[in-house]
Design an enzyme around this catalytic site. Structure first.
Site, PDB file in Angstrom:
ATOM      1  N   GLU A 187     -10.950  -6.961  -3.195  1.00  0.00           N
ATOM      2  CA  GLU A 187     -11.028  -8.135  -2.228  1.00  0.00           C
ATOM      3  C   GLU A 187     -12.167  -8.257  -1.150  1.00  0.00           C
ATOM      4  OE1 GLU A 187      -7.062  -8.234  -0.405  1.00  0.00           O
ATOM      5  OE2 GLU A 187      -7.906  -8.697   1.291  1.00  0.00           O
ATOM      6  N   HIS A 208     -10.629 -13.925   5.396  1.00  0.00           N
ATOM      7  CA  HIS A 208     -11.901 -13.266   5.064  1.00  0.00           C
ATOM      8  C   HIS A 208     -12.993 -14.314   4.605  1.00  0.00           C
ATOM      9  CE1 HIS A 208      -9.598  -9.350   3.821  1.00  0.00           C
ATOM     10  NE2 HIS A 208      -9.136  -9.823   4.792  1.00  0.00           N
ATOM     11  N   ASP A 217      -5.244 -12.969  10.666  1.00  0.00           N
ATOM     12  CA  ASP A 217      -4.121 -13.173   9.641  1.00  0.00           C
ATOM     13  C   ASP A 217      -2.720 -13.695  10.068  1.00  0.00           C
ATOM     14  OD1 ASP A 217      -5.324 -11.379   7.850  1.00  0.00           O
ATOM     15  OD2 ASP A 217      -4.793  -9.639   8.858  1.00  0.00           O
ATOM     16  N   GLU A 222      -9.378 -13.891   0.024  1.00  0.00           N
ATOM     17  CA  GLU A 222      -8.334 -14.065   1.317  1.00  0.00           C
ATOM     18  C   GLU A 222      -8.965 -15.232   1.963  1.00  0.00           C
ATOM     19  OE1 GLU A 222      -6.837 -10.795   3.319  1.00  0.00           O
ATOM     20  OE2 GLU A 222      -6.830 -11.709   5.431  1.00  0.00           O
ATOM     21  N   ASP A 270      -0.644 -12.455   3.096  1.00  0.00           N
ATOM     22  CA  ASP A 270      -1.219 -11.502   3.874  1.00  0.00           C
ATOM     23  C   ASP A 270      -1.458 -11.984   5.158  1.00  0.00           C
ATOM     24  OD1 ASP A 270      -2.521  -9.294   4.670  1.00  0.00           O
ATOM     25  OD2 ASP A 270      -4.169  -9.342   3.614  1.00  0.00           O
ATOM     26  N   ASP A 284      -4.910 -13.827  -1.095  1.00  0.00           N
ATOM     27  CA  ASP A 284      -4.117 -13.355   0.077  1.00  0.00           C
ATOM     28  C   ASP A 284      -4.027 -14.754   0.963  1.00  0.00           C
ATOM     29  OD1 ASP A 284      -3.543 -10.901  -0.776  1.00  0.00           O
ATOM     30  OD2 ASP A 284      -4.621 -10.090   0.598  1.00  0.00           O
ATOM     31  N   ASP A 339       2.321   2.175   3.408  1.00  0.00           N
ATOM     32  CA  ASP A 339       3.213   1.061   4.062  1.00  0.00           C
ATOM     33  C   ASP A 339       4.729   1.670   3.567  1.00  0.00           C
ATOM     34  OD1 ASP A 339       0.973  -0.752   4.177  1.00  0.00           O
ATOM     35  OD2 ASP A 339       1.486  -1.828   2.591  1.00  0.00           O
ATOM     36  N   HIS A 350       0.896  -1.120   0.133  1.00  0.00           N
ATOM     37  CA  HIS A 350       0.037  -0.058   0.051  1.00  0.00           C
ATOM     38  C   HIS A 350       0.866   1.061   0.119  1.00  0.00           C
ATOM     39  CE1 HIS A 350      -2.063  -2.883   2.833  1.00  0.00           C
ATOM     40  NE2 HIS A 350      -3.286  -2.207   2.042  1.00  0.00           N
ATOM     41  N   ASP A 405      -9.855 -11.336  12.649  1.00  0.00           N
ATOM     42  CA  ASP A 405      -9.293 -11.555  11.261  1.00  0.00           C
ATOM     43  C   ASP A 405      -7.648 -11.556  11.747  1.00  0.00           C
ATOM     44  OD1 ASP A 405      -8.089 -11.632   8.900  1.00  0.00           O
ATOM     45  OD2 ASP A 405      -8.609  -9.414   8.351  1.00  0.00           O
TER      46      ASP A 405
HETATM   47  C1  3MF Z   1      -7.618  -6.538   5.512  1.00  0.00           C
HETATM   48  C2  3MF Z   1      -6.627  -6.956   4.299  1.00  0.00           C
HETATM   49  C3  3MF Z   1      -5.939  -6.030   3.618  1.00  0.00           C
HETATM   50  C4  3MF Z   1      -5.787  -6.093   2.178  1.00  0.00           C
HETATM   51  C5  3MF Z   1      -5.098  -4.983   1.610  1.00  0.00           C
HETATM   52  C6  3MF Z   1      -5.434  -4.587   0.407  1.00  0.00           C
HETATM   53  C7  3MF Z   1      -4.356  -4.761   5.121  1.00  0.00           C
HETATM   54  O1  3MF Z   1      -8.021  -7.813   6.223  1.00  0.00           O
HETATM   55  O2  3MF Z   1      -6.843  -8.472   3.863  1.00  0.00           O
HETATM   56  O3  3MF Z   1      -4.763  -5.954   4.287  1.00  0.00           O
HETATM   57  O4  3MF Z   1      -5.183  -7.321   1.949  1.00  0.00           O
HETATM   58  O5  3MF Z   1      -5.249  -3.930   2.434  1.00  0.00           O
HETATM   59  O6  3MF Z   1      -5.743  -3.396   0.394  1.00  0.00           O
HETATM   60 MG    MG Z   2      -5.829  -9.368   2.463  1.00  0.00          MG
END
Ligand code: 3MF
Ligand code: MG
Length: 433
Positions: free
Chosen positions: A230, A269, A307, A266, A337, A294, A102, A99, A305
């Site tokens: 996404e 998600h 991750d 993802e 991700d 992702d 980042d 991003h 979430d």
């Molecule tokens: C949030 C995400 C994001 C997206 C990314 C793409 C911060 O749950 O998964 O990670 O992957 O923002 O814009």
């Molecule tokens: Mg993501």
């Protein structure tokens, strides 16, 4: 090389028997799987935000990670980039994703943000040239800064829409300049907290207009990558408009953009939306909108979430099975991700998390390929639907209720239930793992 990963060796494939933590057991980049190298199947990417920008906070406590590049200057942004490319090279990943927020210090306004971004893009360009690394996708962070608290495209304030549109343009320019293969839109704050203050009809129309502008701009600048949405059902908003693959497809159809935009799915998600990852992948495949993934893993109990890095090979096998059935990635890839747990402080943790994730994906890919090449699962599926390939079956779908009723009476159609054989198929899948 910076000092951060000092002492950590280049990760190479040593095979399943190795005792070396800093080696791949399954990911062998040049090994052919179904006539394509694992590197080209998996198209691994590291995510800048989790690995380099995230300070290790949670809702109850702040920063746990101490990184020499934390801070808001261009000099530190360059140190961050140097360390990032060291990590990409140690892991031998072909791609990365970022991003705007980042990679560059936050400026005082749009113009300063963009100047900072352009300077880093220049720096990335040199590093990509020198290392051969490629950009899987770029994206705009339209959710962290407080100006986006009520959404970006879907904000009640048109000035926020304008700021967001300008930011997307600058991030599409950056992605295009670096030869990015996709551009991602994740609408973290495109949703609502309460219907009491929300005009859902307007917000949906604003999101449609923004997406149309993104597609128009893509064509205007000749960006030949893929635009990806996404999906995510909630978090940070209570209800996010891009809930899941089915919802996104309905949205795309509504705005006539289903031929222009695909999805970045993802794992975590999918779980938050009450689906399995393979459900989302299979549906996107059927709808012709499967773009990229992702890759991560959610805690199944917490409902957050989380991750986490993926480490569940049976889940990976079913996911890559759907990707192989779709014909594999074209512009898409496998982006981690995923972030460390906040107690995992050491540079080694960052490398080993990716090593494990890459190996889990590779083992899953190999199992998926074996399932597909063996053909038993697909044969069983085809056999289940064989009736639809008969003349009578084919004729049914273009018939009408009255004619079908006549047929049922005349032929005394009286179907016998047949086993779905779920456990047999589950046993079959386990044979490949
Ligand atoms: C949030 C995400 C994001 C997206 C990314 C793409 C911060 O749950 O998964 O990670 O992957 O923002 O814009
Ligand atoms: Mg993501």
């Amino acid at each position: 090389m910076t000092d951060f990963f000092k002492g950590i060796p280049q990760i190479i494939y040593e095979g399943p028997q190795t005792d070396n933590e800093f080696a791949f057991r399954h990911y062998n980049p040049d090994e052919l799987v179904m006539e394509k190298s694992m590197k080209d199947h998996l198209r691994f990417a590291c995510a800048y935000w989790h690995s380099l920008a995230w300070p290790g906070g949670d809702p109850f406590g702040g920063q746990t990670f101490e990184r020499p590049w934390f801070g808001d200057t261009m000099e530190l942004a360059r140190l961050k980039a140097d360390t990032a490319f060291d990590m990409f090279q140690i892991l031998d990943v072909p791609f990365f994703c970022f991003h705007d927020a980042d990679v560059r210090p936050e400026g005082a306004n749009y113009a300063e943000n963009t100047r900072n971004l352009e300077a880093i893009v220049e720096y990335f360009g040199e590093k990509m040239e020198a290392t051969g690394l490629q950009l899987l996708w770029g994206t705009a962070n339209l959710f962290s800064h407080r100006r986006f608290m009520a959404g970006a495209a879907t904000n009640p304030d048109p000035e926020v829409f304008a700021f967001s549109a300008a930011t997307i343009k600058s991030c599409m320019d950056a992605t295009h300049k670096l030869g990015g293969q996709n551009y991602v839109l994740w609408g973290g704050r495109e949703g609502y907290e309460t219907l009491l203050n929300t005009d859902m009809g307007r917000e949906r129309a604003q999101a449609g207009a923004m997406l149309q502008m993104v597609v128009d701009y893509k064509h205007k600048i000749g960006f030949d990558g893929t635009i990806l949405i996404e999906p995510k059902p909630q978090e940070p908003t209570k209800h996010q408009y891009d809930y899941d693959v089915a919802t996104v497809y309905g949205f795309l159809k509504d705005f006539g953009l289903e031929g222009e935009v695909k999805v970045n799915i993802e794992q975590g998600h999918a779980i938050l939306a009450g689906h399995s990852f393979e459900h989302e992948l299979a549906l996107a495949r059927e709808l012709g909108i499967l773009g990229s993934i992702d890759m991560n893993r959610n805690d199944y109990q917490s409902g957050w979430d989380t991750d986490q890095f993926p480490n569940n090979v049976p889940e990976m096998a079913l996911a890559f099975y759907e990707i192989l059935r779709a014909g594999g990635f074209t512009t898409g890839g496998t982006n981690f991700d995923a972030k460390l747990r906040r107690q995992s402080l050491d540079p080694e943790d960052l490398i080993l998390a990716h090593v494990g994730g890459m190996d889990a994906c590779a083992a899953g890919l190999k199992a998926a390929a074996a399932m597909l090449e063996d053909g038993k699962l697909e044969a069983a599926r085809e056999e289940r639907y064989a009736g639809w390939d008969s003349e009578a079956g084919k004729a049914l779908l273009s018939s009408d209720l009255a004619s079908i009723e006549k047929q049922v009476r005349e032929k005394d159609i009286n179907p016998l239930p047949r086993s779905g054989r779920q456990e047999r198929l589950e046993n079959l899948v386990n044979r490949y793992l």
